[in-house]
Design a protein around this motif. Structure first.
Motif, PDB file in Angstrom:
ATOM      1  N   LYS A 211       0.826  -1.204   0.000  1.00 17.65           N
ATOM      2  CA  LYS A 211       0.000   0.000   0.000  1.00 17.65           C
ATOM      3  C   LYS A 211       0.867   1.264   0.000  1.00 17.65           C
ATOM      4  N   GLY A 212       1.931   1.257   0.810  1.00 17.38           N
ATOM      5  CA  GLY A 212       2.813   2.421   0.869  1.00 17.38           C
ATOM      6  C   GLY A 212       3.483   2.715  -0.461  1.00 17.38           C
ATOM      7  N   LEU A 213       3.867   1.656  -1.181  1.00 15.70           N
ATOM      8  CA  LEU A 213       4.516   1.832  -2.483  1.00 15.70           C
ATOM      9  C   LEU A 213       3.560   2.471  -3.487  1.00 15.70           C
ATOM     10  N   PHE A 214       2.333   1.989  -3.537  1.00 19.08           N
ATOM     11  CA  PHE A 214       1.355   2.553  -4.461  1.00 19.08           C
ATOM     12  C   PHE A 214       1.030   4.003  -4.104  1.00 19.08           C
ATOM     13  N   GLN A 215       0.891   4.296  -2.825  1.00 22.32           N
ATOM     14  CA  GLN A 215       0.594   5.662  -2.411  1.00 22.32           C
ATOM     15  C   GLN A 215       1.730   6.604  -2.779  1.00 22.32           C
ATOM     16  N   THR A 216       2.955   6.148  -2.590  1.00 18.95           N
ATOM     17  CA  THR A 216       4.121   6.965  -2.958  1.00 18.95           C
ATOM     18  C   THR A 216       4.160   7.213  -4.460  1.00 18.95           C
ATOM     19  N   ALA A 217       3.844   6.178  -5.242  1.00 20.97           N
ATOM     20  CA  ALA A 217       3.859   6.309  -6.701  1.00 20.97           C
ATOM     21  C   ALA A 217       2.858   7.352  -7.173  1.00 20.97           C
ATOM     22  N   TYR A 218       1.674   7.364  -6.574  1.00 23.01           N
ATOM     23  CA  TYR A 218       0.665   8.339  -6.978  1.00 23.01           C
ATOM     24  C   TYR A 218       0.991   9.738  -6.451  1.00 23.01           C
TER      25      TYR A 218
ATOM     26  N   MET B  68      -3.671  16.988 -11.381  1.00 23.41           N
ATOM     27  CA  MET B  68      -4.519  17.225 -10.221  1.00 23.41           C
ATOM     28  C   MET B  68      -4.777  15.953  -9.417  1.00 23.41           C
ATOM     29  N   LEU B  69      -4.552  14.800 -10.019  1.00 21.77           N
ATOM     30  CA  LEU B  69      -4.857  13.537  -9.358  1.00 21.77           C
ATOM     31  C   LEU B  69      -4.089  13.305  -8.049  1.00 21.77           C
ATOM     32  N   PRO B  70      -2.769  13.510  -7.991  1.00 20.88           N
ATOM     33  CA  PRO B  70      -2.017  13.150  -6.764  1.00 20.88           C
ATOM     34  C   PRO B  70      -2.556  13.820  -5.508  1.00 20.88           C
ATOM     35  N   PHE B  71      -2.703  15.139  -5.536  1.00 19.51           N
ATOM     36  CA  PHE B  71      -3.178  15.875  -4.363  1.00 19.51           C
ATOM     37  C   PHE B  71      -4.573  15.416  -3.962  1.00 19.51           C
ATOM     38  N   THR B  72      -5.439  15.232  -4.963  1.00 20.22           N
ATOM     39  CA  THR B  72      -6.819  14.829  -4.689  1.00 20.22           C
ATOM     40  C   THR B  72      -6.877  13.426  -4.102  1.00 20.22           C
ATOM     41  N   ILE B  73      -6.087  12.514  -4.655  1.00 20.72           N
ATOM     42  CA  ILE B  73      -6.081  11.130  -4.165  1.00 20.72           C
ATOM     43  C   ILE B  73      -5.602  11.066  -2.723  1.00 20.72           C
TER      44      ILE B  73
END
Length: 303
Positions: free
Chosen positions: A111-118, A177-182
């Motif tokens: 989960k941490g890896l995916f969150q960092t990627a986004y 805009m996706l990273p901040f929103t996610i």
């Protein structure tokens, strides 16, 4: 001497506020110097006719700057383009972010890896990202046209054909805009009590019912906040437009936005009064949209 007694019998005097005021003083000075004063000064300049920034002189006060910009087709076009960009980018990015955030929240491994990627695009230079997107949209060797060719679709001249300029800008805006929103939506999802989902599953609720009747309502305050922040950011679109089209507002100057119009009037035409007037118009538009969103959020937010 001023003295005030609270309900808890606590006595408040001017000395009570002295220490907190001293801590806040440096911050307040910065706000006054770098925010409040420039804002008031911009309002004053917008009403100064024939204003010259180097000599700080002008002929008179009046509405001439506003009359001139509203008579300029480029400014009217900039408002129209900005509104289209805001509606398309904010709505699509919000929907995609909700879906991605829900999927990320359900991931158990890495989960941490995916969150960092986004999250990575947020800490990357916007100029560098814009150059990468210029390469992706390239007519001759861009990856997007290459992928389209695999489906027997003819290459599209994304960056030089006026028909596709708004599409390019919106795609770039949605992606950026996706990273901040996610991240914000993901934090909101993680604050939802898992017991709601457990009870719904015990009652035999479907995944779609859980999403629309539990996740979305409980996430509504975060969605409202994100929508307002993203809307304000979208109204100020400039860097993506500047980098994608090489410093021009579109391939045939067809993609003026309010901020690009302001930039051009200030830096290229040296018409500071026009730039200040366009900034004030943008401020009023953003204020109106923000107030509408706040009213809608208060009306339909029951949690």
């Amino acid at each position: 001497m001023f003295r005030y007694k609270t309900k808890n019998d606590e006595v408040i005097t001017p000395k009570t506020f002295l220490k907190p005021a001293l801590f806040l003083l440096p911050f307040m000075i910065g706000i006054i110097v770098f925010t409040i004063y420039p804002f008031i000064n911009a309002i004053m300049i917008s009403f100064k006719q024939d204003y010259r920034v180097l000599t700080d002189t002008f002929s008179s006060y009046g509405m001439a700057n506003y009359q001139k910009i509203f008579a300029d087709p480029d400014f009217i076009s900039s408002i129209y383009n900005t509104l289209i960009y805001v509606v398309v980018v904010v709505s699509i990015s919000l929907v995609l972010s909700i879906i991605i955030a829900v999927l990320l929240n359900s991931v158990e491994k890495l989960k941490g890896l995916f969150q960092t990627a986004y999250f990575m695009p947020m800490v990357t230079s916007s100029a560098a990202i814009g150059l990468v997107w210029r390469w992706l949209f390239n007519y001759d060797y861009g990856i997007i046209n290459y992928v389209l060719s695999l489906f027997d679709v003819s290459a599209i001249n994304w960056l030089n054909d006026p028909k596709y300029s708004m599409i390019c800008l919106c795609i770039y805006g949605i992606w950026s805009m996706l990273p901040f929103t996610i991240i914000l939506l993901l934090s909101g999802l993680q604050n939802i009590d898992p017991q709601y989902y457990t009870a719904a599953k015990v009652d035999g609720a479907k995944s779609s019912d859980i999403f629309f009747n539990i996740t979305v309502p409980l996430l509504a305050p975060t969605i409202g906040l994100v929508a307002i922040v993203n809307m304000i950011s979208a109204f100020k679109v400039f860097d993506g437009l500047y980098v994608l089209f090489g410093g021009k507002p579109g391939p045939s100057y067809n993609l003026y936005t309010v901020i690009f119009y302001l930039y051009e009037q200030f830096y290229k035409n040296l018409k500071v009064g026009y730039a200040a007037a366009s900034a004030m118009v943008l401020f009023v538009i953003i204020l109106i949209f923000t107030m509408i969103q706040n009213r809608i959020q208060r009306k339909y937010n029951y949690y």
